[in-house]
Design a protein around this motif. Structure first.
Motif, PDB file in Angstrom:
ATOM      1  N   PRO A 107      12.689   6.760  -4.146  1.00  0.00           N
ATOM      2  CA  PRO A 107      12.065   6.748  -5.484  1.00  0.00           C
ATOM      3  C   PRO A 107      12.830   5.899  -6.482  1.00  0.00           C
ATOM      4  CG  PRO A 107      13.078   8.876  -5.017  1.00  0.00           C
ATOM      5  CD  PRO A 107      13.080   8.121  -3.744  1.00  0.00           C
ATOM      6  N   LEU A 108      14.164   5.885  -6.400  1.00  0.00           N
ATOM      7  CA  LEU A 108      14.941   5.042  -7.315  1.00  0.00           C
ATOM      8  C   LEU A 108      14.613   3.572  -7.108  1.00  0.00           C
ATOM      9  CD1 LEU A 108      18.453   6.784  -7.340  1.00  0.00           C
ATOM     10  CD2 LEU A 108      16.864   6.549  -9.261  1.00  0.00           C
ATOM     11  N   THR A 109      14.480   3.191  -5.845  1.00  0.00           N
ATOM     12  CA  THR A 109      14.144   1.791  -5.552  1.00  0.00           C
ATOM     13  C   THR A 109      12.772   1.440  -6.120  1.00  0.00           C
ATOM     14  OG1 THR A 109      15.473   1.880  -3.533  1.00  0.00           O
ATOM     15  CG2 THR A 109      13.853   0.103  -3.701  1.00  0.00           C
ATOM     16  N   ASN A 110      11.818   2.341  -5.939  1.00  0.00           N
ATOM     17  CA  ASN A 110      10.473   2.085  -6.474  1.00  0.00           C
ATOM     18  C   ASN A 110      10.493   1.993  -8.002  1.00  0.00           C
ATOM     19  OD1 ASN A 110       9.422   2.069  -3.927  1.00  0.00           O
ATOM     20  ND2 ASN A 110       8.879   4.247  -3.952  1.00  0.00           N
ATOM     21  N   ILE A 111      11.205   2.945  -8.639  1.00  0.00           N
ATOM     22  CA  ILE A 111      11.265   2.930 -10.110  1.00  0.00           C
ATOM     23  C   ILE A 111      11.876   1.627 -10.612  1.00  0.00           C
ATOM     24  CG2 ILE A 111      12.392   4.016 -12.095  1.00  0.00           C
ATOM     25  CD1 ILE A 111      12.076   6.697 -10.657  1.00  0.00           C
ATOM     26  N   ARG A 112      12.996   1.222  -9.935  1.00  0.00           N
ATOM     27  CA  ARG A 112      13.664  -0.014 -10.369  1.00  0.00           C
ATOM     28  C   ARG A 112      12.766  -1.228 -10.162  1.00  0.00           C
ATOM     29  NH1 ARG A 112      18.726  -1.711 -11.555  1.00  0.00           N
ATOM     30  NH2 ARG A 112      19.232  -3.896 -11.094  1.00  0.00           N
ATOM     31  N   SER A 113      12.072  -1.253  -9.026  1.00  0.00           N
ATOM     32  CA  SER A 113      11.213  -2.418  -8.727  1.00  0.00           C
ATOM     33  C   SER A 113      10.107  -2.569  -9.773  1.00  0.00           C
ATOM     34  CB  SER A 113      10.611  -2.258  -7.327  1.00  0.00           C
ATOM     35  OG  SER A 113      11.631  -2.235  -6.371  1.00  0.00           O
ATOM     36  N   TYR A 114       9.416  -1.458 -10.063  1.00  0.00           N
ATOM     37  CA  TYR A 114       8.316  -1.546 -11.026  1.00  0.00           C
ATOM     38  C   TYR A 114       8.835  -1.771 -12.442  1.00  0.00           C
ATOM     39  CZ  TYR A 114       4.963  -0.133  -7.486  1.00  0.00           C
ATOM     40  OH  TYR A 114       4.165  -0.103  -6.382  1.00  0.00           O
ATOM     41  N   ALA A 115      10.006  -1.159 -12.765  1.00  0.00           N
ATOM     42  CA  ALA A 115      10.567  -1.371 -14.108  1.00  0.00           C
ATOM     43  C   ALA A 115      10.990  -2.821 -14.290  1.00  0.00           C
ATOM     44  CB  ALA A 115      11.749  -0.426 -14.334  1.00  0.00           C
ATOM     45  N   ARG A 162       8.877  13.137  -8.295  1.00  0.00           N
ATOM     46  CA  ARG A 162       9.358  13.356  -6.927  1.00  0.00           C
ATOM     47  C   ARG A 162      10.851  13.609  -6.917  1.00  0.00           C
ATOM     48  NH1 ARG A 162       8.776   8.962  -2.020  1.00  0.00           N
ATOM     49  NH2 ARG A 162       9.971  10.139  -0.440  1.00  0.00           N
ATOM     50  N   MET A 163      11.601  12.823  -7.686  1.00  0.00           N
ATOM     51  CA  MET A 163      13.044  13.029  -7.773  1.00  0.00           C
ATOM     52  C   MET A 163      13.348  14.388  -8.393  1.00  0.00           C
ATOM     53  SD  MET A 163      14.387   9.266  -8.966  1.00  0.00           S
ATOM     54  CE  MET A 163      16.040   9.918  -9.209  1.00  0.00           C
ATOM     55  N   THR A 164      12.551  14.767  -9.408  1.00  0.00           N
ATOM     56  CA  THR A 164      12.752  16.067 -10.057  1.00  0.00           C
ATOM     57  C   THR A 164      12.546  17.202  -9.058  1.00  0.00           C
ATOM     58  OG1 THR A 164      12.003  15.164 -12.169  1.00  0.00           O
ATOM     59  CG2 THR A 164      12.003  17.566 -11.928  1.00  0.00           C
ATOM     60  N   HIS A 165      11.479  17.093  -8.217  1.00  0.00           N
ATOM     61  CA  HIS A 165      11.235  18.120  -7.202  1.00  0.00           C
ATOM     62  C   HIS A 165      12.395  18.204  -6.207  1.00  0.00           C
ATOM     63  CE1 HIS A 165       7.333  19.140  -8.645  1.00  0.00           C
ATOM     64  NE2 HIS A 165       6.757  17.974  -8.336  1.00  0.00           N
ATOM     65  N   ILE A 166      12.912  17.061  -5.778  1.00  0.00           N
ATOM     66  CA  ILE A 166      14.024  17.059  -4.838  1.00  0.00           C
ATOM     67  C   ILE A 166      15.236  17.759  -5.437  1.00  0.00           C
ATOM     68  CG2 ILE A 166      15.684  15.591  -3.612  1.00  0.00           C
ATOM     69  CD1 ILE A 166      13.461  13.530  -3.279  1.00  0.00           C
ATOM     70  N   SER A 219       4.878  12.319   5.573  1.00  0.00           N
ATOM     71  CA  SER A 219       5.452  13.320   4.669  1.00  0.00           C
ATOM     72  C   SER A 219       5.779  12.685   3.335  1.00  0.00           C
ATOM     73  CB  SER A 219       6.705  13.924   5.292  1.00  0.00           C
ATOM     74  OG  SER A 219       6.371  14.612   6.467  1.00  0.00           O
ATOM     75  N   ARG A 220       6.353  11.494   3.355  1.00  0.00           N
ATOM     76  CA  ARG A 220       6.701  10.826   2.088  1.00  0.00           C
ATOM     77  C   ARG A 220       5.449  10.425   1.330  1.00  0.00           C
ATOM     78  NH1 ARG A 220      10.845   8.525   5.365  1.00  0.00           N
ATOM     79  NH2 ARG A 220      12.870   9.426   4.827  1.00  0.00           N
ATOM     80  N   GLU A 221       4.416   9.993   2.084  1.00  0.00           N
ATOM     81  CA  GLU A 221       3.178   9.604   1.408  1.00  0.00           C
ATOM     82  C   GLU A 221       2.567  10.787   0.673  1.00  0.00           C
ATOM     83  OE1 GLU A 221       0.655   8.009   4.334  1.00  0.00           O
ATOM     84  OE2 GLU A 221       1.817   6.179   4.662  1.00  0.00           O
ATOM     85  N   SER A 222       2.722  11.996   1.259  1.00  0.00           N
ATOM     86  CA  SER A 222       2.131  13.182   0.640  1.00  0.00           C
ATOM     87  C   SER A 222       3.100  13.857  -0.309  1.00  0.00           C
ATOM     88  CB  SER A 222       1.700  14.174   1.729  1.00  0.00           C
ATOM     89  OG  SER A 222       2.802  14.551   2.513  1.00  0.00           O
ATOM     90  N   GLY A 223       4.261  13.276  -0.533  1.00  0.00           N
ATOM     91  CA  GLY A 223       5.215  13.826  -1.486  1.00  0.00           C
ATOM     92  C   GLY A 223       6.155  14.843  -0.893  1.00  0.00           C
ATOM     93  N   GLY A 224       6.190  15.002   0.423  1.00  0.00           N
ATOM     94  CA  GLY A 224       7.063  16.001   1.038  1.00  0.00           C
ATOM     95  C   GLY A 224       8.516  15.577   1.023  1.00  0.00           C
ATOM     96  N   THR A 225       9.399  16.583   0.836  1.00  0.00           N
ATOM     97  CA  THR A 225      10.851  16.299   0.821  1.00  0.00           C
ATOM     98  C   THR A 225      11.557  16.842   2.049  1.00  0.00           C
ATOM     99  OG1 THR A 225      11.357  18.351  -0.357  1.00  0.00           O
ATOM    100  CG2 THR A 225      10.847  16.405  -1.691  1.00  0.00           C
ATOM    101  N   GLY A 226      10.867  17.659   2.854  1.00  0.00           N
ATOM    102  CA  GLY A 226      11.523  18.260   4.011  1.00  0.00           C
ATOM    103  C   GLY A 226      12.349  19.478   3.651  1.00  0.00           C
ATOM    104  N   LEU A 227      12.189  20.002   2.435  1.00  0.00           N
ATOM    105  CA  LEU A 227      12.968  21.163   1.991  1.00  0.00           C
ATOM    106  C   LEU A 227      12.107  22.408   1.808  1.00  0.00           C
ATOM    107  CD1 LEU A 227      15.260  19.478  -0.687  1.00  0.00           C
ATOM    108  CD2 LEU A 227      15.887  20.148   1.628  1.00  0.00           C
ATOM    109  N   GLY A 228      10.783  22.266   1.801  1.00  0.00           N
ATOM    110  CA  GLY A 228       9.894  23.386   1.498  1.00  0.00           C
ATOM    111  C   GLY A 228      10.051  24.536   2.474  1.00  0.00           C
ATOM    112  N   LEU A 229       9.964  24.243   3.783  1.00  0.00           N
ATOM    113  CA  LEU A 229      10.080  25.302   4.781  1.00  0.00           C
ATOM    114  C   LEU A 229      11.486  25.881   4.824  1.00  0.00           C
ATOM    115  CD1 LEU A 229       7.900  24.022   7.759  1.00  0.00           C
ATOM    116  CD2 LEU A 229       7.421  25.895   6.181  1.00  0.00           C
ATOM    117  N   SER A 230      12.501  25.065   4.518  1.00  0.00           N
ATOM    118  CA  SER A 230      13.871  25.586   4.465  1.00  0.00           C
ATOM    119  C   SER A 230      14.000  26.610   3.350  1.00  0.00           C
ATOM    120  CB  SER A 230      14.863  24.436   4.245  1.00  0.00           C
ATOM    121  OG  SER A 230      14.791  23.504   5.298  1.00  0.00           O
TER     122      SER A 230
END
Length: 589
Positions: free
Chosen positions: A376-384, A411-415, A542-553
């Motif tokens: 997400p940081l890379t995406n934010i920087r690229s678009y900014a 997404r970063m906030t959720h993580i 998972s990334r396309e749908s916003g998953g972080t891999g932490l929900g089930l944990s």
């Protein structure tokens, strides 16, 4: 009594005499039997090699009516040469066709002759039967004779009565000699044993005193032979032993206390690999009993690490290696002791399981967090950067870029929020707010919350068994969070137009709920790791749908703190079924 040295010497002498006399008697009896046997056949051979006797037996006389009687008359003239006495040794003339008795020196014995192997040889093979058998109890000779067109057999039989009488006399002589020998051996053995046993008994009494801890008693030296030298040496040894044992006891007490209470394991081996010391910590870490001097050796414990000879010849301070025993990670330090004599090897065992786990967890956490935040940081920087470098962007594109930047920020906030939640669980600061509420109500609320999202994807969402569920004691918001996570995953990973069914029930002191879908499912290789942090089966989707891999944990942690269970249910066909069980009365802790 029989265990004393005195009686052992007596028994040895008695057994020696008995063995010697028995062997001598056996050899003498055997020699006499063989002599008589050889003498018999030598005598018979000498007589029947006489050509005149053979001619008289073979040639029929003129006017002869009975060949058997004629042959008997010829043999009668040679009775002295044959040794025939009418009692022990006799001759017989038999038919050469059926062994019928015709004439002989003893008609009564001749009428009841036993068919022997030599007779069968003469009858069947028409040759001289002179095979000797020392065990037969008799001596015999059968000679086939052809006379006047008829076959006859001259049979000489010796009953060996003379030999048996001689053996009896020899046996009595041996018994008498044995008696005299036993008396003499007993006297000599008593004298010899008394001379040897007296000083040995004194040494035994002295040894018992030393064994009891009395090192001050000195044994009197009464002779200058080997036993006297042994007595003097024993006195010196007792004095040295007293001093040495006091020093050894002090050191042993120190070492035993040190080894017993060490948290690190210590195992010592001699140069042959036999265990000479092992403390309880080493047995616990290696997961097996290590008896001193037992069947377990260096090769069984550390042979896979390095050879014993390599450690004995080690030039450096120590050899460092690692080992895994069960779920433990062990660090081994191997070093020889007394390098000049290569007396043995000392192995120190450190349990570094927790350090390894912590290091592995730290590396995985840093790698996963870095990976999840970098995208997400890379995406934010690229678009900014694009917006900063292109101030005349169309308003619609600018709005689209800002939407992407806000989405990646969310997404970063959720993580970060998920990481904080797990951190609270790990540190124990997260508390459960336990209340009593209807379990069916939570299920209906969760279905209502995701129904619009399900309809957006064309899914059918069904809830079964929610009407007769009891009230449970739990953290309502946390339970709702778990169910929402399970339903959201079912919606995300089920292709549009799928079917999602939530079934609930209760038994005894537990309530349960299962969420089943007909989506893409979870491969068998991934099922064991599905509840690990940051683990995702299809990472790209998972990334396309916003998953972080932490929900089930997080869901697993919440259910575990409620002392319940969260698991995947084995099922046939495509899709996934997740089952959650909770205690009706709530967690005990």
């Amino acid at each position: 009594m029989l265990r004393s040295l005195h009686m052992k010497l007596v028994l040895i002498m008695v057994l020696l005499v008995v063995c010697l006399m028995t062997i001598a008697g056996a050899f003498l009896t055997s020699s006499i039997n063989q002599f008589y046997l050889n003498e018999f056949y030598s005598q018979m051979s000498g007589v029947f090699q006489d050509t005149e006797l053979v001619r008289d037996l073979s040639v029929q006389t003129e006017g002869e009516e009975d060949g058997g009687l004629a042959m008997e008359q010829v043999l009668r003239a040679y009775m002295g040469a044959l040794g025939v006495d009418g009692r022990n040794r006799n001759y017989f003339v038999l038919s050469g066709t059926d062994l019928r008795y015709l004439a002989g020196s003893d008609d009564e014995e001749g009428a009841d002759l036993e068919v022997t192997p030599n007779l069968l040889i003469a009858l069947n093979e028409k040759r001289e039967g002179s095979e000797s058998d020392p065990t037969a109890g008799y001596m015999d000779l059968a000679i086939p004779i052809h006379r006047g067109g008829q076959d006859y057999i001259i049979y000489i039989l010796d009953s060996q009565n003379n030999l048996r009488q001689l053996n009896s006399e020899i046996f009595l002589l041996i018994i008498e000699a044995l008696g005299f020998g036993l008396v003499i051996s007993l006297l000599l053995s008593f004298l010899l044993s008394r001379t040897m046993v007296t000083p040995i008994r004194a040494l035994t009494r002295g040894a018992k005193r030393v064994a009891e801890g009395d090192f001050g008693h000195e044994i009197q030296v009464e002779s200058h032979d080997e036993i006297g030298v042994l007595t003097g040496t024993f006195n010196d040894m007792a004095g040295q032993l007293k001093t040495t044992l006091e020093e050894v006891e002090n050191e042993r007490t120190k070492l035993s206390t040190l080894f017993l209470h060490m948290t690190d394991g210590v195992v010592a081996f001699d140069r042959d690999g036999e265990v000479i010391h092992a403390n309880p910590a080493a047995e616990d870490m290696l997961g097996r009993s290590i008896p001193i001097g037992g069947p377990i050796r260096y090769f069984d414990l550390f042979g896979e690490i390095t050879a014993l000879e390599k450690v004995l010849n080690l030039e450096g301070d120590c050899l460092e290696s690692e080992m895994v025993r069960g779920d433990r990670s062990l660090l081994l330090l191997l070093a020889p002791f007394d390098r000049e004599k290569q007396a043995g090897v000392l192995v120190v065992v450190h349990d570094v399981t927790q350090q390894v786990k912590n290091e592995t967890t730290r590396r995985e956490f840093v790698a996963n967090v870095s990976h999840e935040l970098r995208t997400p940081l890379t995406n934010i920087r690229s678009y900014a950067e694009t917006m900063a470098e292109t101030p005349d962007l169309p308003p619609e594109m600018t709005k689209n870029f800002l939407g992407i930047i806000l989405g990646e920020s969310d997404r970063m906030t959720h993580i970060v929020q998920d990481l904080l939640t797990l951190s609270r669980f790990d540190s124990g600061y997260s508390q459960l707010t336990l209340t009593l509420f209807p379990f069916g109500e939570v299920l209906r609320d969760s279905c209502q919350a995701v129904r619009l999202d399900a309809e957006h994807h064309g899914h059918s969402l069904e809830l079964i068994g929610d009407r007769n569920l009891p009230n449970i004691r739990a953290d309502r918001e946390r339970v709702l969070q778990v169910i929402m996570n399970i339903l959201s995953n079912a919606i995300k990973y089920t292709p549009d137009g799928g079917h999602i069914r939530m079934t609930a029930g209760w038994r005894e002191d537990m309530v349960w709920v299962e969420v089943a879908d007909d989506g893409i499912g979870i491969p068998a290789d991934d099922r064991e790791r599905i509840f690990e942090r940051f683990y995702r089966v299809d990472k790209a989707r998972s990334r396309e749908s916003g998953g972080t891999g932490l929900g089930l944990s997080i869901a697993q942690e919440i259910v575990a703190r409620h002392e319940g269970s969260l698991s995947l249910v084995d099922r046939d066909g495509p899709g996934t079924t997740v089952r959650m069980e909770l205690k009706i009365g709530g967690p005990e802790a």
